[in-house]
Design a protein around this motif. Structure first.
Motif, mmCIF file in Angstrom:
data_model
loop_
_atom_site.group_PDB
_atom_site.id
_atom_site.type_symbol
_atom_site.label_atom_id
_atom_site.label_comp_id
_atom_site.label_asym_id
_atom_site.label_seq_id
_atom_site.Cartn_x
_atom_site.Cartn_y
_atom_site.Cartn_z
ATOM 1 N N PRO A 303 0.872 -0.962 0.185
ATOM 2 C CA PRO A 303 0.075 0.052 -0.107
ATOM 3 C C PRO A 303 0.905 1.119 0.145
ATOM 4 N N ILE A 304 0.551 2.153 -0.843
ATOM 5 C CA ILE A 304 1.243 3.435 -0.893
ATOM 6 C C ILE A 304 0.318 4.752 -0.658
ATOM 7 N N GLY A 305 0.792 5.984 -0.501
ATOM 8 C CA GLY A 305 -0.047 7.128 -0.122
ATOM 9 C C GLY A 305 -0.275 7.245 1.391
ATOM 10 N N ALA A 306 -0.391 8.493 1.744
ATOM 11 C CA ALA A 306 -0.476 8.877 3.120
ATOM 12 C C ALA A 306 -1.905 8.111 3.473
ATOM 13 N N VAL A 307 -3.204 8.138 3.117
ATOM 14 C CA VAL A 307 -4.020 7.474 3.741
ATOM 15 C C VAL A 307 -3.816 5.846 4.063
ATOM 16 N N ASN A 308 -3.214 5.340 2.921
ATOM 17 C CA ASN A 308 -2.819 3.703 3.555
ATOM 18 C C ASN A 308 -1.856 3.943 4.418
ATOM 19 N N ARG A 309 -1.010 4.778 4.500
ATOM 20 C CA ARG A 309 0.073 4.840 5.503
ATOM 21 C C ARG A 309 -0.420 4.906 6.884
ATOM 22 N N ALA A 310 -1.723 5.685 6.782
ATOM 23 C CA ALA A 310 -2.307 5.917 8.308
ATOM 24 C C ALA A 310 -3.141 4.810 8.586
ATOM 25 N N ARG A 311 -3.876 4.073 7.446
ATOM 26 C CA ARG A 311 -4.698 3.209 7.809
ATOM 27 C C ARG A 311 -3.995 1.940 8.234
ATOM 28 N N MET A 312 -2.645 1.679 7.786
ATOM 29 C CA MET A 312 -1.971 0.459 8.272
ATOM 30 C C MET A 312 -1.565 0.544 9.762
ATOM 31 N N ARG A 313 -1.198 1.868 10.106
ATOM 32 C CA ARG A 313 -0.772 2.071 11.462
ATOM 33 C C ARG A 313 -2.099 1.963 12.349
ATOM 34 N N ILE A 314 -3.120 2.755 11.888
ATOM 35 C CA ILE A 314 -4.437 2.913 12.836
ATOM 36 C C ILE A 314 -4.928 1.393 12.877
ATOM 37 N N TYR A 315 -5.348 0.439 12.043
ATOM 38 C CA TYR A 315 -5.880 -0.764 12.017
ATOM 39 C C TYR A 315 -4.829 -1.548 12.820
ATOM 40 N N LYS A 316 -3.602 -1.564 12.881
ATOM 41 C CA LYS A 316 -2.864 -2.548 13.471
ATOM 42 C C LYS A 316 -2.904 -2.117 14.971
ATOM 43 N N GLU A 317 -2.924 -0.932 15.243
ATOM 44 C CA GLU A 317 -2.949 -0.503 16.840
ATOM 45 C C GLU A 317 -4.293 -0.613 17.510
ATOM 46 N N GLN A 318 -5.427 -0.364 16.730
ATOM 47 C CA GLN A 318 -6.677 -0.735 17.040
ATOM 48 C C GLN A 318 -7.202 -2.126 17.303
ATOM 49 N N SER A 319 -6.571 -2.718 16.246
ATOM 50 C CA SER A 319 -6.850 -4.128 16.456
ATOM 51 C C SER A 319 -6.153 -4.907 17.697
ATOM 52 N N ALA A 320 -4.939 -4.567 17.866
ATOM 53 C CA ALA A 320 -4.156 -4.871 18.880
ATOM 54 C C ALA A 320 -4.969 -4.459 20.358
ATOM 55 N N PHE A 321 -5.467 -3.226 20.359
ATOM 56 C CA PHE A 321 -6.386 -2.685 21.538
ATOM 57 C C PHE A 321 -7.592 -3.478 21.776
ATOM 58 N N ARG A 322 -8.051 -3.835 20.792
ATOM 59 C CA ARG A 322 -9.474 -4.582 20.716
ATOM 60 C C ARG A 322 -9.035 -6.285 21.390
ATOM 61 N N GLN A 323 -8.144 -6.543 20.833
ATOM 62 C CA GLN A 323 -7.925 -7.982 21.379
ATOM 63 C C GLN A 323 -7.341 -8.142 22.760
ATOM 64 N N GLN A 324 -6.655 -6.995 23.170
ATOM 65 C CA GLN A 324 -6.053 -6.972 24.447
ATOM 66 C C GLN A 324 -7.345 -6.653 25.401
ATOM 67 N N ARG A 325 -8.190 -5.677 25.036
ATOM 68 C CA ARG A 325 -9.259 -5.369 25.846
ATOM 69 C C ARG A 325 -10.207 -6.452 26.063
ATOM 70 N N ASP A 326 -10.532 -7.327 25.088
ATOM 71 C CA ASP A 326 -11.480 -8.243 25.025
ATOM 72 C C ASP A 326 -10.784 -9.946 25.307
ATOM 73 N N GLN A 327 -9.407 -9.525 25.369
ATOM 74 C CA GLN A 327 -8.694 -11.208 25.426
ATOM 75 C C GLN A 327 -8.814 -11.987 24.461
ATOM 76 N N ARG A 328 -9.305 -11.510 23.041
ATOM 77 C CA ARG A 328 -9.730 -12.469 22.007
ATOM 78 C C ARG A 328 -8.500 -13.136 21.324
ATOM 79 N N ARG A 329 -8.541 -14.194 20.761
ATOM 80 C CA ARG A 329 -7.641 -14.927 20.100
ATOM 81 C C ARG A 329 -7.811 -14.428 18.598
ATOM 82 N N LYS A 330 -6.662 -14.059 18.032
ATOM 83 C CA LYS A 330 -6.794 -13.484 16.724
ATOM 84 C C LYS A 330 -6.839 -14.725 15.784
ATOM 85 N N SER A 331 -7.731 -14.600 14.704
ATOM 86 C CA SER A 331 -7.890 -15.811 13.809
ATOM 87 C C SER A 331 -7.559 -15.172 12.385
ATOM 88 N N ALA A 332 -7.092 -16.020 11.559
ATOM 89 C CA ALA A 332 -6.776 -15.715 10.032
ATOM 90 C C ALA A 332 -7.123 -16.890 9.340
#
Length: 332
Positions: A303-332
């Protein structure tokens, strides 16, 4: 974060604005959800999570034989259809609609930002552009709309000469007949191998077409999709638009449409969703467990461009926050 490519230019105050977006979104999640039931901050209401098959075309031109599309073949995939509103709401409310595709067991080297070793994600909405096409505009929408009011954000857009953005956002909100009946676009650019940049689009090709019920129910999109998949498969053409050197195809402003008369979309794969039952507790749980990000990408599709750079960082940090807060196990 990986170094910028030659195609990219940093946006003023980009890192500062992204950090503030994360803070605001985190406060909103803490306010809106109790620990143990934290929903994702973007596209929290899914209309379906579906098993699918993604098949790369044979005999592609050499310029398109890149990354996922280097060789003919097929990948198992998950597809998540969703409503875009940050607050879960009735399908009857006009809204942007999203489609996220996760290809599984994809070989190859990932970008440094990826936290999944074998997936490739494609994230799209039913609009060819992202009206809030810069990090600054995205920041103002999140901050003012969340911590003050949407009216204040609208007033700022009007006073700063961005009334067209408000009109574009409003016009994009619709009531489609079904998630399987509409076209989706990536809106943001991605590398496509060496020296090439592309955007993606998903074009519906199913013979079956749904009809709008009267009146619209809270879950009519899921209802119509359920009826569709009870009688047959759903299908889409997955297409790539290679950026030309013509003017008007910026990297750093996702609010500008890359005109198809200058750079046509070309089919590179077929997405087929077979008949299946998807309205189950297991699929609902999977919808919350799956994480989607532009950062789940091969190096050839970075991904390139400012919006994609922002989304990568935001999605990763928010996902980690949700997982930690809810103690979910990430699945792919």
């Amino acid at each position: 974060m990986s170094p910028l490519t030659p195609f990219e230019t940093p946006e003023a105050d980009e890192n500062k604005n992204v950090a503030h977006i994360i803070e605001v979104m985190r406060r909103k999640l803490e306010k809106d959800y109790a620990p143990g039931s934290t929903r994702r901050d973007a596209h929290p209401k899914h209309t379906a999570v579906l098993q699918a098959r993604f098949t790369v075309e044979a005999d592609l031109p050499q310029a398109l034989r890149v990354g996922v599309f280097a060789m003919p073949g097929s990948f198992d995939a998950w597809v998540r259809f969703s409503n875009a509103s940050g607050t879960p709401q009735s399908d009857a409310v006009k809204d942007l609609r999203g489609c996220a595709i996760k290809l599984r067991e994809v070989p190859g080297q990932r970008i440094a930002e990826s936290d999944e070793p074998t997936t490739q994600d494609f994230l799209m909405v039913n609009l060819p552009t992202m009206p809030l096409g810069t990090v600054k505009l995205f920041h103002d929408a999140i901050y003012l709309g969340t911590e003050w009011s949407l009216l204040l954000f609208a007033a700022k857009m009007l006073l700063s000469g961005h009334a067209h953005i408000l009109k574009a956002l409003q016009a994009a909100k619709t009531n489609p007949t079904s998630p399987a009946d509409i076209r989706y676009w990536s809106t943001t650019p991605y590398l496509f191998g060496v020296g090439q940049v592309a955007k993606y689009s998903l074009v519906p090709t199913s013979v079956f077409k749904s009809r709008l019920p009267a009146p619209l129910s809270d879950h009519y999109l899921s209802d119509n999709l359920e009826q569709h998949l009870a009688q047959g498969d759903a299908s889409f053409d997955f297409k790539v638009q290679l950026r030309s050197d013509a003017a008007g195809m910026p990297i750093e402003d996702a609010g500008v449409e890359w005109r198809e008369d200058k750079a046509p979309f070309v089919k590179v794969a077929t997405l087929r969703i077979p008949k299946q039952e998807f309205r189950t507790r297991e699929r609902d749980e999977l919808s919350e467990a799956l994480t989607f990000s532009p950062g789940h990408a091969l190096t050839e599709h970075r991904p390139i461009g400012a919006v994609n750079r922002a989304r990568m960082r935001i999605y990763k940090e928010q996902s980690a926050f949700r997982q930690q807060r809810d103690q979910r196990r990430k699945s792919a």
